[in-house]
Design a protein around this motif. Structure first.
Motif, PDB file in Angstrom:
ATOM      1  N   LEU A   1       0.834  -1.208   0.000  1.00  0.00           N
ATOM      2  CA  LEU A   1       0.000   0.000   0.000  1.00  0.00           C
ATOM      3  C   LEU A   1       0.867   1.256   0.000  1.00  0.00           C
ATOM      4  N   ARG A   2       1.965   1.225   0.739  1.00  0.00           N
ATOM      5  CA  ARG A   2       2.867   2.376   0.802  1.00  0.00           C
ATOM      6  C   ARG A   2       3.508   2.635  -0.548  1.00  0.00           C
ATOM      7  N   GLU A   3       3.917   1.590  -1.242  1.00  0.00           N
ATOM      8  CA  GLU A   3       4.519   1.743  -2.567  1.00  0.00           C
ATOM      9  C   GLU A   3       3.507   2.281  -3.574  1.00  0.00           C
ATOM     10  N   GLU A   4       2.286   1.790  -3.484  1.00  0.00           N
ATOM     11  CA  GLU A   4       1.240   2.299  -4.382  1.00  0.00           C
ATOM     12  C   GLU A   4       0.953   3.767  -4.091  1.00  0.00           C
ATOM     13  N   GLU A   5       0.945   4.141  -2.827  1.00  0.00           N
ATOM     14  CA  GLU A   5       0.718   5.532  -2.443  1.00  0.00           C
ATOM     15  C   GLU A   5       1.851   6.424  -2.950  1.00  0.00           C
ATOM     16  N   ASN A   6       3.080   5.945  -2.797  1.00  0.00           N
ATOM     17  CA  ASN A   6       4.231   6.706  -3.295  1.00  0.00           C
ATOM     18  C   ASN A   6       4.142   6.916  -4.805  1.00  0.00           C
ATOM     19  N   GLN A   7       3.737   5.874  -5.513  1.00  0.00           N
ATOM     20  CA  GLN A   7       3.633   5.962  -6.966  1.00  0.00           C
ATOM     21  C   GLN A   7       2.552   6.960  -7.373  1.00  0.00           C
ATOM     22  N   ARG A   8       1.427   6.938  -6.658  1.00  0.00           N
ATOM     23  CA  ARG A   8       0.362   7.897  -6.970  1.00  0.00           C
ATOM     24  C   ARG A   8       0.827   9.323  -6.703  1.00  0.00           C
ATOM     25  N   PHE A   9       1.598   9.536  -5.634  1.00  0.00           N
ATOM     26  CA  PHE A   9       2.122  10.860  -5.322  1.00  0.00           C
ATOM     27  C   PHE A   9       3.061  11.352  -6.423  1.00  0.00           C
ATOM     28  N   ILE A  10       3.950  10.499  -6.889  1.00  0.00           N
ATOM     29  CA  ILE A  10       4.891  10.871  -7.945  1.00  0.00           C
ATOM     30  C   ILE A  10       4.142  11.208  -9.235  1.00  0.00           C
ATOM     31  N   GLU A  11       3.149  10.406  -9.569  1.00  0.00           N
ATOM     32  CA  GLU A  11       2.341  10.673 -10.768  1.00  0.00           C
ATOM     33  C   GLU A  11       1.603  11.992 -10.639  1.00  0.00           C
ATOM     34  N   TRP A  12       1.106  12.287  -9.422  1.00  0.00           N
ATOM     35  CA  TRP A  12       0.426  13.570  -9.177  1.00  0.00           C
ATOM     36  C   TRP A  12       1.378  14.735  -9.391  1.00  0.00           C
ATOM     37  N   CYS A  13       2.612  14.620  -8.901  1.00  0.00           N
ATOM     38  CA  CYS A  13       3.609  15.689  -9.075  1.00  0.00           C
ATOM     39  C   CYS A  13       3.851  15.972 -10.554  1.00  0.00           C
ATOM     40  N   HIS A  14       4.002  14.924 -11.345  1.00  0.00           N
ATOM     41  CA  HIS A  14       4.226  15.099 -12.783  1.00  0.00           C
ATOM     42  C   HIS A  14       3.008  15.736 -13.450  1.00  0.00           C
ATOM     43  N   LYS A  15       1.829  15.357 -12.999  1.00  0.00           N
ATOM     44  CA  LYS A  15       0.617  15.922 -13.579  1.00  0.00           C
ATOM     45  C   LYS A  15       0.515  17.413 -13.272  1.00  0.00           C
ATOM     46  N   MET A  16       0.840  17.810 -12.031  1.00  0.00           N
ATOM     47  CA  MET A  16       0.807  19.223 -11.659  1.00  0.00           C
ATOM     48  C   MET A  16       1.818  20.020 -12.490  1.00  0.00           C
ATOM     49  N   ALA A  17       2.998  19.436 -12.691  1.00  0.00           N
ATOM     50  CA  ALA A  17       4.036  20.123 -13.472  1.00  0.00           C
ATOM     51  C   ALA A  17       3.614  20.299 -14.926  1.00  0.00           C
ATOM     52  N   SER A  18       2.892  19.313 -15.460  1.00  0.00           N
ATOM     53  CA  SER A  18       2.517  19.339 -16.879  1.00  0.00           C
ATOM     54  C   SER A  18       1.458  20.396 -17.196  1.00  0.00           C
ATOM     55  N   GLN A  19       0.715  20.859 -16.186  1.00  0.00           N
ATOM     56  CA  GLN A  19      -0.347  21.821 -16.450  1.00  0.00           C
ATOM     57  C   GLN A  19       0.071  23.268 -16.179  1.00  0.00           C
ATOM     58  N   SER A  20       1.362  23.488 -16.001  1.00  0.00           N
ATOM     59  CA  SER A  20       1.853  24.837 -15.738  1.00  0.00           C
ATOM     60  C   SER A  20       1.596  25.760 -16.924  1.00  0.00           C
ATOM     61  N   TYR A  21       1.158  26.991 -16.601  1.00  0.00           N
ATOM     62  CA  TYR A  21       0.910  28.007 -17.632  1.00  0.00           C
ATOM     63  C   TYR A  21       2.214  28.349 -18.349  1.00  0.00           C
ATOM     64  N   ILE A  22       3.285  28.443 -17.578  1.00  0.00           N
ATOM     65  CA  ILE A  22       4.623  28.656 -18.141  1.00  0.00           C
ATOM     66  C   ILE A  22       5.357  27.319 -18.095  1.00  0.00           C
ATOM     67  N   LYS A  23       5.854  26.895 -19.197  1.00  0.00           N
ATOM     68  CA  LYS A  23       6.541  25.613 -19.246  1.00  0.00           C
ATOM     69  C   LYS A  23       7.901  25.730 -18.556  1.00  0.00           C
ATOM     70  N   ILE A  24       7.985  25.088 -17.407  1.00  0.00           N
ATOM     71  CA  ILE A  24       9.214  25.115 -16.617  1.00  0.00           C
ATOM     72  C   ILE A  24       9.866  23.743 -16.729  1.00  0.00           C
ATOM     73  N   LYS A  25      11.030  23.703 -17.280  1.00  0.00           N
ATOM     74  CA  LYS A  25      11.702  22.430 -17.521  1.00  0.00           C
ATOM     75  C   LYS A  25      12.553  22.015 -16.328  1.00  0.00           C
ATOM     76  N   ALA A  26      12.519  20.705 -16.046  1.00  0.00           N
ATOM     77  CA  ALA A  26      13.420  20.156 -15.017  1.00  0.00           C
ATOM     78  C   ALA A  26      14.834  20.085 -15.590  1.00  0.00           C
ATOM     79  N   PRO A  27      15.872  20.120 -14.792  1.00  0.00           N
ATOM     80  CA  PRO A  27      15.821  20.153 -13.333  1.00  0.00           C
ATOM     81  C   PRO A  27      15.449  21.534 -12.798  1.00  0.00           C
TER      82      PRO A  27
END
Length: 435
Positions: free
Chosen positions: A359-385
């Motif tokens: 369950l912890r690994e699944e939760e971690n994976q969902r959190f990481i996917e959420w972070c990428h999703k938030m980054a992808s919807q930025s009005y200004i495209k900010i590239k990593a790193p």
């Protein structure tokens, strides 16, 4: 005899003069009568005209009254608006002054020894805007365990401090204490010194038990017209502003971290994934469903899904019930007790640990996917790193979501999301460096 003639001539002249005078008087009287008649006619005509004029002015008088009434209403409206604007301005100024006084507790004057080898901090009352100070040095923002404890004495709800530095030799864009109340209403209308003011405070969502240490710490602040509080977050819609201000300084308890901007956008107030606090399977599915329903505005699909799920669950229950009845009937017929599987306590603990790990690994994976999703919807495209040493979001990433006020407001919210970078320490000379 001549005397008689002269006498007669004199009488005749006198009689003629009298006759002429009488004739002149008669003519003068006649002229006066004629003049009086003309004057009478003129007066009569004037009276008639005046009467007619009065009749004509009755109708324009109504419009005059309407015009005066409109002017009066307009004047009253302008007066009320001017009063409200003045009152708001004075209230904003009062709030700004209060936060300047609070900030003064964090700023200190650098003082060198005679040989310049050591530097000591000497407290001085300087404002956040960099008021006049002694000497040529600028005031230094100092945050440590002592300062944090001092803020706790000032307000027990204090959790830390947020700063968005200005350009060189300019005041900070944002610099306020971060508080957390028992709900999301109190600090909407109260300053960090607990006095009522429209500026409110910068505060953490009350549901976050870990506060600034949460995976996604949501911090609210008013979008003030004068740029106070979170009024300058909207400036991040400009790419130039982002390049000038790529990070925030966040002070958590006694520590100082640098958080880097990775996403800038506006979001809906209800159902937005920006407000996710936990990333368990149940909550993630619930938040995602709410967001989709908000975007599609179609509740019928949800009702159908719920009905289908309910029907499926009912069918499964019926199936299980039927199976149990069959087993009971079979056991009665064979006169045997139902078979049970015995698990040792050690095996039970092992299975429990494995389940928690999964369950912890699944939760971690969902959190990481959420972070990428938030980054992808930025009005200004900010590239990593996003900062030196950043590789990718992981289970240990710490996110702060800055939002203009609470998710229950009617307007769309300006959002700036930050990811924790380096821990910063300040040396004896006031210079910051990565720990």
């Amino acid at each position: 005899m001549s005397d008689n003639i002269n006498k007669n001539q004199t009488e005749i002249i006198i009689e003629k003069k009298q006759a002429n005078n009488e004739r002149r008087l008669d003519q003068s009287a006649e002229k006066q009568i004629e003049d009086n008649k003309e004057i009478g006619k003129e007066n009569k005509n004037s009276a008639v005209n005046n009467k007619k004029g009065k009749r004509k002015r009755k109708f324009p008088g109504i419009w005059e009254l309407i015009r005066l009434a409109v002017m009066g209403v307009a004047l009253m409206t302008v007066s009320v608006a001017a009063y409200q604007i003045t009152n708001d301005y004075l209230e904003y100024e009062e709030g700004d002054s209060a936060y300047d006084e609070i900030a003064a507790m964090m700023y200190e004057m650098p003082q060198y020894s005679d040989d310049g080898s050591n530097l000591m901090y000497e407290a001085d009352e300087v404002g956040i805007a960099g008021a006049q100070i002694k000497g040529n040095s600028d005031p230094i923002f100092v945050w440590n365990q002592e300062k944090f404890e001092k803020m706790l004495e000032f307000n027990k709800d204090t959790k830390g401090w947020i700063r968005l530095k200005g350009k060189k030799n300019q005041q900070d864009e944002i610099s306020y204490p971060i508080v957390q109340g028992p709900d999301n209403e109190y600090y909407l209308h109260y300053l960090a010194n607990r006095t009522w003011n429209a500026n409110g405070s910068i505060f953490i969502d009350y549901q976050l038990e870990k506060g600034l240490k949460s995976r996604n710490c949501i911090i609210y602040g008013h979008n003030m017209n004068n740029g106070a509080m979170f009024g300058k977050l909207k400036n991040y819609l400009s790419e130039d502003y982002y390049k000038e201000h790529p990070y925030f300084d966040i002070y958590i308890e006694e520590k100082h971290y640098r958080y880097y901007v990775f996403s800038i956008y506006k979001t809906e107030t209800v159902g937005s994934e920006s407000y996710m606090m936990e990333f368990t399977e149940e909550e993630t599915e619930e938040e995602t469903t709410d967001a989709k329903n908000k975007d599609k505005k179609d509740s019928k699909d949800t009702d159908k899904k719920d009905k289908k799920a309910a029907d499926t669950k009912a069918a499964e229950n019926n199936k299980q019930e039927t199976s149990v009845k069959k087993n009971i009937k079979k056991n009665k017929q064979t006169k045997k007790e139902p078979e049970t599987t015995t698990i040792s306590p050690e095996e039970a603990k092992r299975l429990e640990r494995e389940e928690k790990k999964r369950l912890r690994e699944e939760e971690n994976q969902r959190f990481i996917e959420w972070c990428h999703k938030m980054a992808s919807q930025s009005y200004i495209k900010i590239k990593a790193p996003y900062y030196k040493g950043f590789k990718d979001f992981d289970k240990n990433s710490k996110i702060i979501t800055l939002v203009t006020c609470t998710p229950t407001d009617a307007s769309r919210k300006q959002v700036v999301q930050l990811v924790r970078g380096e821990e910063i320490i300040t040396d004896a000379k006031g210079k910051e460096k990565v720990k």
